[in-house]
Design a protein around this motif. Structure first.
Motif, PDB file in Angstrom:
ATOM      1  N   THR A  58       0.835  -1.196   0.000  1.00 42.18           N
ATOM      2  CA  THR A  58       0.000   0.000   0.000  1.00 42.18           C
ATOM      3  C   THR A  58       0.872   1.249   0.000  1.00 42.18           C
ATOM      4  O   THR A  58       2.077   1.204   0.267  1.00 42.18           O
ATOM      5  CB  THR A  58      -0.912   0.034   1.237  1.00 42.18           C
ATOM      6  OG1 THR A  58      -0.095   0.144   2.409  1.00 42.18           O
ATOM      7  CG2 THR A  58      -1.732  -1.247   1.330  1.00 42.18           C
ATOM      8  N   GLN A  59       0.238   2.365  -0.273  1.00 37.01           N
ATOM      9  CA  GLN A  59       0.971   3.627  -0.394  1.00 37.01           C
ATOM     10  C   GLN A  59       1.714   3.995   0.882  1.00 37.01           C
ATOM     11  O   GLN A  59       2.753   4.636   0.841  1.00 37.01           O
ATOM     12  CB  GLN A  59      -0.033   4.730  -0.759  1.00 37.01           C
ATOM     13  CG  GLN A  59       0.610   6.022  -1.224  1.00 37.01           C
ATOM     14  CD  GLN A  59      -0.428   7.028  -1.694  1.00 37.01           C
ATOM     15  OE1 GLN A  59      -1.573   6.979  -1.247  1.00 37.01           O
ATOM     16  NE2 GLN A  59      -0.051   7.914  -2.585  1.00 37.01           N
ATOM     17  N   TRP A  60       1.186   3.546   2.027  1.00 37.29           N
ATOM     18  CA  TRP A  60       1.758   3.992   3.303  1.00 37.29           C
ATOM     19  C   TRP A  60       2.690   2.970   3.932  1.00 37.29           C
ATOM     20  O   TRP A  60       3.227   3.225   5.004  1.00 37.29           O
ATOM     21  CB  TRP A  60       0.623   4.325   4.280  1.00 37.29           C
ATOM     22  CG  TRP A  60      -0.424   5.196   3.652  1.00 37.29           C
ATOM     23  CD1 TRP A  60      -1.693   4.855   3.327  1.00 37.29           C
ATOM     24  CD2 TRP A  60      -0.258   6.560   3.215  1.00 37.29           C
ATOM     25  NE1 TRP A  60      -2.352   5.896   2.728  1.00 37.29           N
ATOM     26  CE2 TRP A  60      -1.496   6.964   2.651  1.00 37.29           C
ATOM     27  CE3 TRP A  60       0.804   7.459   3.241  1.00 37.29           C
ATOM     28  CZ2 TRP A  60      -1.686   8.221   2.132  1.00 37.29           C
ATOM     29  CZ3 TRP A  60       0.609   8.725   2.719  1.00 37.29           C
ATOM     30  CH2 TRP A  60      -0.622   9.102   2.175  1.00 37.29           C
TER      31      TRP A  60
ATOM     32  N   LYS B  14       8.527  -1.257   1.993  1.00 36.58           N
ATOM     33  CA  LYS B  14       9.187  -0.966   0.721  1.00 36.58           C
ATOM     34  C   LYS B  14      10.692  -0.781   0.912  1.00 36.58           C
ATOM     35  O   LYS B  14      11.498  -1.272   0.110  1.00 36.58           O
ATOM     36  CB  LYS B  14       8.571   0.290   0.100  1.00 36.58           C
ATOM     37  CG  LYS B  14       7.105   0.121  -0.302  1.00 36.58           C
ATOM     38  CD  LYS B  14       6.529   1.436  -0.816  1.00 36.58           C
ATOM     39  CE  LYS B  14       5.048   1.286  -1.159  1.00 36.58           C
ATOM     40  NZ  LYS B  14       4.450   2.540  -1.631  1.00 36.58           N
TER      41      LYS B  14
ATOM     42  N   SER C 250       7.033   2.665 -10.250  1.00 38.96           N
ATOM     43  CA  SER C 250       5.678   2.789  -9.692  1.00 38.96           C
ATOM     44  C   SER C 250       5.723   3.256  -8.235  1.00 38.96           C
ATOM     45  O   SER C 250       4.772   3.866  -7.741  1.00 38.96           O
ATOM     46  CB  SER C 250       4.932   1.455  -9.803  1.00 38.96           C
ATOM     47  OG  SER C 250       5.457   0.492  -8.901  1.00 38.96           O
ATOM     48  N   LEU C 251       6.828   2.954  -7.535  1.00 39.49           N
ATOM     49  CA  LEU C 251       6.973   3.437  -6.165  1.00 39.49           C
ATOM     50  C   LEU C 251       7.038   4.958  -6.136  1.00 39.49           C
ATOM     51  O   LEU C 251       6.472   5.612  -5.249  1.00 39.49           O
ATOM     52  CB  LEU C 251       8.248   2.860  -5.522  1.00 39.49           C
ATOM     53  CG  LEU C 251       8.356   1.349  -5.401  1.00 39.49           C
ATOM     54  CD1 LEU C 251       9.646   0.971  -4.675  1.00 39.49           C
ATOM     55  CD2 LEU C 251       7.165   0.766  -4.650  1.00 39.49           C
TER      56      LEU C 251
ATOM     57  N   ASP D 298       3.596   6.382  -6.730  1.00 36.50           N
ATOM     58  CA  ASP D 298       2.738   6.291  -5.539  1.00 36.50           C
ATOM     59  C   ASP D 298       2.994   7.417  -4.548  1.00 36.50           C
ATOM     60  O   ASP D 298       2.166   7.672  -3.667  1.00 36.50           O
ATOM     61  CB  ASP D 298       2.958   4.957  -4.820  1.00 36.50           C
ATOM     62  CG  ASP D 298       2.354   3.792  -5.582  1.00 36.50           C
ATOM     63  OD1 ASP D 298       1.521   4.044  -6.468  1.00 36.50           O
ATOM     64  OD2 ASP D 298       2.724   2.628  -5.299  1.00 36.50           O
ATOM     65  N   MET D 299       4.139   8.097  -4.677  1.00 33.61           N
ATOM     66  CA  MET D 299       4.473   9.160  -3.720  1.00 33.61           C
ATOM     67  C   MET D 299       4.143  10.557  -4.252  1.00 33.61           C
ATOM     68  O   MET D 299       4.710  11.555  -3.808  1.00 33.61           O
ATOM     69  CB  MET D 299       5.972   9.082  -3.366  1.00 33.61           C
ATOM     70  CG  MET D 299       6.324   7.889  -2.519  1.00 33.61           C
ATOM     71  SD  MET D 299       8.019   7.956  -1.910  1.00 33.61           S
ATOM     72  CE  MET D 299       8.914   7.538  -3.391  1.00 33.61           C
TER      73      MET D 299
ATOM     74  N   TRP E 113       0.642  12.149   4.393  1.00 32.43           N
ATOM     75  CA  TRP E 113       2.085  12.334   4.229  1.00 32.43           C
ATOM     76  C   TRP E 113       2.672  13.150   5.366  1.00 32.43           C
ATOM     77  O   TRP E 113       3.848  13.000   5.703  1.00 32.43           O
ATOM     78  CB  TRP E 113       2.388  13.014   2.895  1.00 32.43           C
ATOM     79  CG  TRP E 113       2.075  12.180   1.693  1.00 32.43           C
ATOM     80  CD1 TRP E 113       1.165  12.439   0.715  1.00 32.43           C
ATOM     81  CD2 TRP E 113       2.679  10.930   1.348  1.00 32.43           C
ATOM     82  NE1 TRP E 113       1.142  11.445  -0.217  1.00 32.43           N
ATOM     83  CE2 TRP E 113       2.074  10.492   0.142  1.00 32.43           C
ATOM     84  CE3 TRP E 113       3.653  10.133   1.931  1.00 32.43           C
ATOM     85  CZ2 TRP E 113       2.431   9.303  -0.485  1.00 32.43           C
ATOM     86  CZ3 TRP E 113       4.019   8.950   1.311  1.00 32.43           C
ATOM     87  CH2 TRP E 113       3.409   8.542   0.119  1.00 32.43           C
TER      88      TRP E 113
END
Length: 859
Positions: A544-546, A551, A582-583, A586-587, A599
């Motif tokens: 997920t993004q968070w 990661k 893609s990472l 996502d940010m 964020w």
């Protein structure tokens, strides 16, 4: 009067013949003692002694004589011998016997021992200690025929004796014990002293508190242990009269014994029992029973060295029986410490004991019943067999493995597994031993079961049912599998053949399990790069993004594997480049100033760290790999990277035209970097973030970014402090390079990044990265900071110009499409002669155009 004068002068007065004086004074004191106790019943004799020796308002003859002898006994050895020869040793032994065995009758006026009485006792005891530590003193005291009476009294009248004389009497008897002679031993043996004392102690052990029994028994045992170097007679008498059974009985009653209740005497008995294991006339002989395989440097013959070897198993059997029957933490802990001491005396002692009584083997069956500190101590002892003796105890390891399989007490299972893990780290041989014994298969089966539970609870509101010891056990199981597969392709194949790969990767989601899980997957890459890459890239893309920490950990693992050029093809075919980019996508907006949404809770250092490791991964995959470099260029991934970096939030994304500003000063990028982080000049956070991203890119185009490490490692395992996702507000103002340096100075590498325009042309490894920097050039802007924005833009252009000095570098840059990138990305600057970037960009353009590589661009 002479002694009064000597005392007052601090011993300055010199007597003509101090030895003669000592002899006469001692004889006089001896006569006074005998005169006062002769023909009197015990109680009257004791009272008479007190009156003779006690301090009065006007010093009496008895007290003065005692004090004189006390002073004289501390002068020199010749004087002490004269005191001993006066008959005083026997007389004082009679005094001690009366004081110990005949307590005064208590009255309503009884009080604690007065200061004067305490001083009298101290002098009396000190004289005896000085005399009885000499062999001559021991021989003289035997004339009183009271030594054996006093020893027997301690074993039978302990509860009835004078409380204030227990400790002094024990002190005196221990001193006599250490100075035993052949004569004294024959004397004690002739009167059956030890036999009678042991019989009395059996009765005492049934009727008195454990602490009292320990204190009395320790005195008798002292005579047994200390006499052995001179003669084995007292030890034989002790053994023939069930002395060891007595000690076992007393010690088993000592569970829960406190320090104030006699624990020091308990420890003393255990120490003496330990020493008695070496008291024997014949060497124990055991046949070698070495089970193979063993560690390469193990040699049983070398373990047999001259030292304190075990010759007497009976006292050790007492220690072993206590451990097997007691669950008291102190008792069991002291016994394990005693075993460690015996092993330390001589390495062969381990084999002598284990091949006869098998203590460690038998303890393994019951260790889960013991308190947790004892379990830890026990497995530490087992570990020392391998680490210190370099011996593999196969039978013991089988029992430990069974203990792990049964998992009756999770903490014990955890401690046992940690012990085996430590052994596995010792030598690669254990990877084979624990595979062949079935431990690897057992752990894989247990982990499969746990993985299914985790998968079932994933995505639900069901809390993690594994906490504390059980969760830590899962961590250690994963560590053990990681250790067994490390450097062992065979074990890694076993793991794959068990179908464990899909289950192992389930543990990635939990930060406590992640390090060990990644280690296992990294071993998997040794036999199948594609499968490893598929798992890691898939986990990165599905996170997920968070899940920033996940990661980061995945990227760090990926970097280790990308060190091998053989992995690069697998990375490309598993969509590694697209996955990492893609990472960045996502940010989007993560580095806005001020931060917004979720964020703001993450902290910008963490975001920058993720950007850094993402770019590191891409650089590592491109390193010295023409196929990957061509793939990245041909598929427009440099343009994609520029787009993703530009959307992070620190770069300007609005379409408004920049207003040109006349710059009063021009700084190089190195000076800009220094000013941004090392001076007091205020710089906005968005600009600092832009500088560091350009910093990363500069390392990247030189092909060195994957070799750098600017961020501190996080601790993510259980029991260690993990980094908090919510960083303090002030931390957000800091950056990963500047804040770690003393004096807030940048690392030398930071200055070397941008170099000096006057320096020699640098090597351009990835020219496409320069195009990324050019695409970001117009985005180095923010309203309200026009002058600062254009100043840094000019500094970046100057830096880019310094990269294309040589003909070779210009040709490389043209082939990468830099001309097209300059025109398409910096149209405003080309169209306006007044724009600060117009002139420096034109110079770069002219240098590149001279290569005539892109005629369509020139048109």
């Amino acid at each position: 009067l002479g002694f009064q004068a000597w005392e007052q002068s601090a011993g300055v007065i010199i007597f003509p013949n101090i030895q003669l004086l000592a002899s006469e004074v001692s004889k006089l004191l001896t006569r006074e003692i005998k005169r006062n106790i002769s023909g009197k019943p015990a109680e009257e004799a004791r009272l008479a002694l007190e009156q003779l020796l006690q301090q009065k308002e006007e010093a009496g003859d008895g007290h003065l004589l005692l004090k004189s002898v006390y002073l004289l006994s501390q002068t020199d050895l010749r004087t002490l011998w004269n005191i001993i020869g006066s008959g005083l040793p026997a007389a004082l032994m009679q005094c001690l016997y009366l004081f110990f065995t005949v307590p005064l009758k208590k009255t309503s006026d009884d009080r604690e021992m007065s200061e004067g009485d305490a001083q009298t006792q101290e002098m009396l005891v000190k004289i005896m200690l000085n005399m009885y530590k000499e062999e001559q003193g021991i021989e003289e005291l035997l004339a009183a025929d009271k030594l054996q009476s006093l020893i027997i009294a301690t074993s039978s009248l302990w509860d009835q004796c004078s409380p204030s004389w227990k400790v002094p009497t024990g002190h005196v008897l221990r001193t006599i014990s250490k100075a035993q002679t052949k004569t004294s031993i024959v004397y004690l043996q002739a009167v059956d002293c030890i036999k009678i004392a042991v019989q009395n102690l059996f009765t005492l052990a049934d009727t008195q508190p454990a602490g009292d029994a320990c204190e009395a028994a320790s005195i008798v045992l002292c005579f047994v242990k200390d006499s052995y170097p001179v003669s084995s007679a007292l030890l034989t008498e002790f053994e023939n009269n069930d002395g060891y059974q007595l000690l076992l009985k007393i010690l088993l009653r000592c569970e829960g014994l406190q320090q104030s209740q006699g624990q020091p005497y308990l420890d003393e008995i255990l120490d003496m029992l330990t020493c008695l294991t070496t008291c024997g006339k014949t060497e124990l002989k055991v046949s070698g029973n070495i089970v193979h395989p063993q560690l390469p440097h193990f040699d049983f013959e070398q373990t047999q060295s001259p030292g304190m070897t075990v010759k007497n198993l009976q006292p050790f059997q007492v220690l072993q029986s206590i451990f097997q029957k007691s669950n008291d933490q102190h008792l069991c802990g002291r016994i394990l410490a005693a075993i460690g001491t015996i092993w330390a005396w001589d390495r062969v002692n381990f084999f002598l004991l284990e091949w006869t009584l098998q203590p460690i083997n038998k303890f393994t069956d019951i260790i889960h019943f013991k308190p947790q500190p004892v379990q830890v101590q026990f497995f530490g002892l087992v570990e020392s067999i391998v680490l210190d003796l370099s011996y593999v105890p196969h039978e013991i390891l089988k029992k430990i493995q069974y203990l792990i399989k049964e998992n009756i007490v999770p903490f014990c299972t955890l401690t046992a597994l940690q012990c085996l893990l430590s052994m596995t780290h010792k030598d690669l041989l254990f990877s084979d031993i624990f595979r062949d014994s079935g431990l690897l298969g057992l752990l894989l089966a247990l982990l499969r079961k746990e993985a299914k539970i985790l998968r079932k609870s994933a995505g639900t509101d069901q809390p993690d049912v594994k906490e504390g010891t059980e969760k830590e056990l899962n961590v250690v199981m994963l560590k053990m599998v990681a250790a067994l597969t490390a450097r062992s392709v065979r074990n890694t194949v076993v793991l794959k053949d068990y179908g464990m790969v899909p289950y192992i990767k389930i543990f990635l989601d939990d930060e406590c399990y992640r390090n060990a899980t990644l280690s296992i997957l990294e071993q998997l890459s040794a036999i199948n790069y594609e499968e490893y890459m598929s798992i890691i890239i898939g986990a990165l893309c599905s996170s997920t993004q968070w899940e920033l920490h996940l990661k980061l950990d995945l990227l760090k693992s990926l970097l280790k594997i990308l060190e091998s050029p053989k992995s690069h093809s697998a990375f490309r075919t598993c969509s590694g480049f697209n996955g990492l980019l893609s990472l960045l996508s996502d940010m989007e907006g993560a580095l806005q100033d001020p931060p917004s949404g979720q964020w703001a809770e993450v902290g910008q250092n963490c975001i920058l760290e993720l950007v850094f490791y993402t770019l590191q991964g891409i650089t590592a995959a491109l390193h010295l790999d023409p196929v990957n470099s061509n793939f990245f260029q041909r598929n427009g991934l440099f343009e994609k990277m520029a787009e993703d970096l530009g959307s992070l939030g620190c770069f300007w994304t609005e379409g408004k035209r920049q207003i040109p500003v006349n710059l009063e000063k021009r700084r190089t990028f190195a000076e800009f970097l220094d000013a941004a982080f090392c001076s007091s000049e205020p710089f906005p956070l968005w600009l600092k973030n832009c500088i560091w991203i350009l910093n990363f890119l500069d390392h990247m185009f030189k092909g060195t970014l994957h070799q750098e490490n600017f961020f501190k490692e996080r601790k993510t395992e259980m029991g260690e402090e993990a980094r908090d996702d919510q960083e303090a507000p002030q931390a957000e103002e800091e950056h990963p390079f500047a804040f770690k340096r003393p004096g807030n100075k940048l690392p030398a590498s930071a200055y070397m990044l941008w170099g000096n325009p006057e320096e020699k042309d640098c090597t351009i490894v990835h020219p496409g990265v320069v195009c990324v920097m050019v695409r970001l050039l117009p985005k180095l802007y923010k309203e309200g900071h026009a002058q600062l924005s254009q100043e840094i833009q000019c500094a970046l252009v100057d830096h880019i110009q310094s990269l294309v000095k040589s003909e070779k570098s210009r040709q490389v840059m043209c082939e990468s499409g830099l001309l097209s990138t300059i025109i398409t990305s910096c149209q405003d600057a080309f169209c306006s002669d007044s724009h600060p970037l117009h002139l420096p960009l034109t110079r770069v353009f002219e240098k590149l155009a001279s290569q005539a590589v892109e005629p369509h661009v020139l048109r």
